[in-house]
Scaffold this active site. Structure first.
Site, PDB file in Angstrom:
ATOM      1  CG  ASP A 147      41.516 -24.168  87.386  1.00 37.54           C
ATOM      2  OD1 ASP A 147      42.599 -23.907  87.678  1.00 37.54           O
ATOM      3  OD2 ASP A 147      41.250 -25.200  87.854  1.00 37.54           O
ATOM      4  CG  HIS A 223      43.284 -22.215  95.470  1.00 39.51           C
ATOM      5  ND1 HIS A 223      43.457 -23.396  95.923  1.00 39.51           N
ATOM      6  CD2 HIS A 223      43.382 -22.281  94.110  1.00 39.51           C
ATOM      7  CE1 HIS A 223      44.091 -24.214  94.869  1.00 39.51           C
ATOM      8  NE2 HIS A 223      43.803 -23.524  93.792  1.00 39.51           N
TER       9      HIS A 223
END
Ligand code: HEM
Length: 307
Positions: A147, A223
């Site tokens: 991330d 996403h």
């Protein structure tokens, strides 16, 4: 200075404290005094281990700003976080007057500064949310994906996150930033029931080696597809969790931007979907339980209050 530096490399440890400030002029005055004290408090804790690069950032919510600085210009885009209600999922808006974001290479420094900050605000403000974040392997979230990879770097990062000369509406607030935070809880059982390939389609990147899927294989509700917009933010998300009871497995989302409408557009894409109804697949496994927006004044602004 180690306070209000919104662009930095990922840290091993972080803490996020959200406070509400008590009613009344005295509490607002004490909160304002605290802003001027934060740089000194941060130096006192951080100087003992400079190599651990302790950083602190304070953000101020819309209502508190008006209570603390009633007769002064206000940041043009400062407003309470606006709930985003999609057909299936909602980005809730929850109370918050002050955000304290702490980062360091060592958790003890974050904890010590959080303790000192909480002492300084005792009798003035109450903690409504407290999260202790940790680095999980190679910058992974608890869903198992790396991330932060596509964060802008260098000048691009500053350009995305920090108000500069010439950013018209906020000319009085050069060096400042806006930050949106959301605490997400993951349904790990449901997520782990997916195959790796299905998880990769939800994120839009491969899991092991963190490569973006090509357009042919990247679903429109992934996403990455929904957040790849014309505009950048700086994300410093951290995993957090606890094991007792049913357990809690989360991602603390934190996004800095010189204009929060960029982050708000991403949130609309995620929760309402593009086209409407085509929401972010990550939300089927992640529930936002908090949501707040704050203005982050520049280091010079805090210094002025300290004087
Ligand atoms: C459950 C919470 C979240 C998790 C676990 C999560 C995780 C991730 C992961 C794994 C990536 C791919 C690697 C990367 O570039 O960082 C990513 C990308 C990204 N995320 Fe999130 N994220 C979350 C929430 C959000 C929210 C709320 C926003 C914005 C409001 C956001 C904005 C972005 C952006 C802009 C990208 C880069 C897209 C691109 O490749 O251009 N994320 N996120």
């Amino acid at each position: 200075m180690p306070t209000q530096q919104v662009v930095s490399h990922p840290a091993n440890a972080a803490m996020f404290l959200v406070f509400t400030v008590d009613d009344g002029e005295d509490a607002a005055g004490a909160a304002r005094d605290f802003l001027g004290e934060l740089p000194g408090l941060t130096r006192s804790v951080g100087f003992r281990h400079p190599e651990a690069e302790l950083l602190s950032i304070v953000g101020i919510g819309s209502d508190l700003w008006d209570r603390m600085f009633p007769d002064q210009p206000r940041p043009a885009h400062l407003h309470p976080f606006v709930e985003v209600r999609g057909a299936t999922h909602t980005a809730v808006s929850t109370p918050g007057d002050l955000l304290i974001h702490l980062r360091a290479a060592r958790q003890d420094l974050c904890f010590e500064l959080a303790r000192v900050v909480t002492d300084a605000l005792r009798g003035t403000a109450t903690i409504v949310d407290e999260v202790h974040g940790f680095r999980y392997f190679d910058e992974r979230d608890l869903l198992g994906f790396v991330d932060g990879t596509e964060n802008p770097e260098g000048d691009d990062a500053l350009d995305a996150a920090v108000i500069a000369d010439g950013d018209g509406e906020d000319a009085s607030f050069v060096g400042g930033s806006y930050v949106i935070v959301q605490k997400y809880l993951h349904d790990m059982a449901a997520w782990n029931a997916l195959s790796t390939e299905e998880q990769e389609k939800a994120i839009g990147r491969t899991k092991l080696d963190d490569l973006e899927l090509d357009d042919e294989h990247k679903p429109s509700n992934s996403h990455v597809a929904l957040n790849d917009i014309d505009g950048d933010i700086i994300r410093e998300n951290m995993p957090f969790g606890s094991l007792s009871g049913d357990g809690e497995f989360g991602t603390y989302f934190i996004g800095y931007a010189k204009d929060p409408s960029v982050t708000e557009e991403m949130l609309r894409n995620m929760f309402i979907g593009v086209p409407e109804g085509n929401h972010d697949r990550i939300l089927d496994f992640s529930t936002a339980v908090t949501g707040s927006l704050f203005f982050v004044p520049s280091p010079a602004f805090l210094d002025g209050l300290g004087d």
